[in-house]
Design an enzyme around this catalytic site. Structure first.
Site, PDB file in Angstrom:
ATOM      1  N   VAL A  35       2.629   1.392  -5.021  1.00 55.69           N
ATOM      2  CA  VAL A  35       3.160   2.723  -5.287  1.00 55.69           C
ATOM      3  C   VAL A  35       2.684   3.189  -6.658  1.00 55.69           C
ATOM      4  O   VAL A  35       2.788   2.454  -7.639  1.00 55.69           O
ATOM      5  CB  VAL A  35       4.708   2.709  -5.247  1.00 55.69           C
ATOM      6  CG1 VAL A  35       5.259   4.077  -5.605  1.00 55.69           C
ATOM      7  CG2 VAL A  35       5.217   2.267  -3.888  1.00 55.69           C
ATOM      8  N   CYS A  36       2.147   4.401  -6.703  1.00 54.41           N
ATOM      9  CA  CYS A  36       1.767   4.995  -7.990  1.00 54.41           C
ATOM     10  C   CYS A  36       2.201   6.452  -7.976  1.00 54.41           C
ATOM     11  O   CYS A  36       2.891   6.891  -7.058  1.00 54.41           O
ATOM     12  CB  CYS A  36       0.286   4.832  -8.278  1.00 54.41           C
ATOM     13  SG  CYS A  36      -0.813   5.873  -7.323  1.00 54.41           S
ATOM     14  N   ALA A  37       1.787   7.185  -8.971  1.00 46.77           N
ATOM     15  CA  ALA A  37       2.242   8.569  -9.099  1.00 46.77           C
ATOM     16  C   ALA A  37       1.846   9.422  -7.882  1.00 46.77           C
ATOM     17  O   ALA A  37       2.679  10.074  -7.287  1.00 46.77           O
ATOM     18  CB  ALA A  37       1.710   9.189 -10.384  1.00 46.77           C
ATOM     19  N   THR A  46      -4.155   4.107  -7.113  1.00 43.24           N
ATOM     20  CA  THR A  46      -3.796   2.866  -6.452  1.00 43.24           C
ATOM     21  C   THR A  46      -4.621   2.649  -5.190  1.00 43.24           C
ATOM     22  O   THR A  46      -4.782   1.520  -4.745  1.00 43.24           O
ATOM     23  CB  THR A  46      -2.285   2.842  -6.147  1.00 43.24           C
ATOM     24  OG1 THR A  46      -1.596   3.145  -7.350  1.00 43.24           O
ATOM     25  CG2 THR A  46      -1.838   1.490  -5.678  1.00 43.24           C
TER      26      THR A  46
END
Length: 99
Positions: free
Chosen positions: A9-11, A16
């Protein structure tokens, strides 16, 4: 290494996605079963049920407690250096230690 399903999970899911490809390649080279998926912070709640562990990009690590509470899964932030260089061995070890 046993099969493990990892949700990254990233922004927004973009940075990612690059890491996801490196991790998939490492997984295949090691002969490990399981799936690896990358999503943005706004999308994890729709699919987390299919995963064993959630690894968060450093840019969203401040939301780790919230994600743990929402999912009940083990969650960890990927160390910034491992994330930056795509150190698949260290990142897989982190996931294994959480499960």
């Amino acid at each position: 290494m046993k099969a493990i399903n990892v949700l990254l999970v990233c922004a927004g899911g973009m940075s990612t996605s690059i890491l996801m490809k490196k991790l998939q390649q490492y997984r295949d080279e090691q002969g490990v079963a399981g799936q690896i998926q990358a999503v943005g912070l706004s999308a994890y709640e729709d699919i987390y049920q299919d995963y064993d562990v959630i690894l968060m990009g450093p840019q969203v690590a401040y939301r780790q407690g919230e994600v743990e509470a929402a999912t009940g899964l083990p969650v960890a932030a990927i160390p910034p250096l491992d994330y930056a260089v795509g150190d698949s061995a260290h990142i897989f070890k982190l996931a294994e230690n959480l499960v």
